[in-house]
Design a protein around this motif. Structure first.
Motif, PDB file in Angstrom:
ATOM      1  N   GLN A  14      -4.835   3.417 -10.908  1.00 54.61           N
ATOM      2  CA  GLN A  14      -4.190   2.665  -9.837  1.00 54.61           C
ATOM      3  C   GLN A  14      -4.857   2.829  -8.474  1.00 54.61           C
ATOM      4  O   GLN A  14      -4.403   2.269  -7.484  1.00 54.61           O
ATOM      5  CB  GLN A  14      -2.718   3.073  -9.735  1.00 54.61           C
ATOM      6  CG  GLN A  14      -1.901   2.655 -10.927  1.00 54.61           C
ATOM      7  CD  GLN A  14      -0.419   2.887 -10.709  1.00 54.61           C
ATOM      8  OE1 GLN A  14       0.061   2.943  -9.591  1.00 54.61           O
ATOM      9  NE2 GLN A  14       0.307   2.997 -11.799  1.00 54.61           N
ATOM     10  N   GLU A  56      -7.466   1.596  -7.154  1.00 53.77           N
ATOM     11  CA  GLU A  56      -7.968   0.360  -6.547  1.00 53.77           C
ATOM     12  C   GLU A  56      -6.890  -0.391  -5.777  1.00 53.77           C
ATOM     13  O   GLU A  56      -7.198  -1.208  -4.921  1.00 53.77           O
ATOM     14  CB  GLU A  56      -8.597  -0.553  -7.610  1.00 53.77           C
ATOM     15  CG  GLU A  56      -9.902  -0.008  -8.162  1.00 53.77           C
ATOM     16  CD  GLU A  56     -10.973   0.201  -7.088  1.00 53.77           C
ATOM     17  OE1 GLU A  56     -11.137  -0.663  -6.214  1.00 53.77           O
ATOM     18  OE2 GLU A  56     -11.631   1.253  -7.131  1.00 53.77           O
ATOM     19  N   SER A  57      -5.624  -0.088  -6.056  1.00 59.19           N
ATOM     20  CA  SER A  57      -4.531  -0.764  -5.344  1.00 59.19           C
ATOM     21  C   SER A  57      -4.339  -0.209  -3.934  1.00 59.19           C
ATOM     22  O   SER A  57      -3.586  -0.768  -3.143  1.00 59.19           O
ATOM     23  CB  SER A  57      -3.227  -0.637  -6.137  1.00 59.19           C
ATOM     24  OG  SER A  57      -2.792   0.716  -6.155  1.00 59.19           O
ATOM     25  N   ALA A  75       2.419   1.648  -3.447  1.00 57.64           N
ATOM     26  CA  ALA A  75       1.390   2.102  -4.388  1.00 57.64           C
ATOM     27  C   ALA A  75       1.102   3.581  -4.184  1.00 57.64           C
ATOM     28  O   ALA A  75       0.934   4.325  -5.154  1.00 57.64           O
ATOM     29  CB  ALA A  75       0.123   1.272  -4.212  1.00 57.64           C
ATOM     30  N   SER A 123       0.827  -1.205   0.000  1.00 58.45           N
ATOM     31  CA  SER A 123       0.000   0.000   0.000  1.00 58.45           C
ATOM     32  C   SER A 123       0.864   1.258   0.000  1.00 58.45           C
ATOM     33  O   SER A 123       0.573   2.230  -0.701  1.00 58.45           O
ATOM     34  CB  SER A 123      -0.935   0.006   1.206  1.00 58.45           C
ATOM     35  OG  SER A 123      -1.740   1.147   1.196  1.00 58.45           O
TER      36      SER A 123
END
Length: 154
Positions: free
Chosen positions: A31, A33-34, A12, A9
């Motif tokens: 991105q 949703e990551s 990201a 997390s």
């Protein structure tokens, strides 16, 4: 397992922040949703703000503050969005909620002063700016243009 998810997390988040910083809104949005649902609203807000969508940004920053209330930078982002919407009371409330950053981020007093100015409270805006000039005395300022020399009429 949980530690690995936290690390993923964080990585990201850094990647999405880099995309936002380089104005690559679509790639950053792809991105989202990551990210964990707890940090996602912050980036939704930053993307919306970058795209010139202050209403969407303000809503996202409010959601981000509900999820992570101990992050004063989010108040600065929200204040900026509300200034764009000319909702000066909300902008002022958020700027003042980020008072912990007053001596660390020049954006805080500038946002607070702008909100006061929007509320037609110029004396308070001036006081905030005067205090900021003392705090940030060594910050870069554009040099004032030298005044024109008067013409000598002989």
């Amino acid at each position: 397992m949980i530690r690995a998810l936290v690390i993923i997390s964080i990585v990201a988040s850094v990647n999405i922040q880099a995309l936002i910083d380089s104005h690559r809104w679509n790639e950053a949005e792809a991105q989202l949703e990551s990210l964990s649902p707890k940090v996602r609203p912050r980036f939704v807000g930053l993307i919306a703000q970058g795209r010139g969508q202050p209403a969407k940004a303000a809503k996202a920053f409010e959601r981000a503050l509900a999820a992570t209330p101990a992050v004063p930078q989010l108040h600065l982002y929200a204040s900026h969005a509300y200034l764009k919407l000319q909702r000066f009371k909300k902008a002022l409330a958020h700027a003042q909620s980020a008072a912990a950053l007053r001596d660390k981020a020049i954006a805080q007093p500038l946002l607070e002063a702008r909100a006061f100015q929007g509320l037609k409270q110029d004396a308070k805006a001036y006081a905030v700016l005067a205090r900021a000039c003392v705090t940030y005395a060594k910050e870069f300022r554009k040099r004032a243009r030298a005044p024109h020399k008067p013409l000598h009429l002989a």
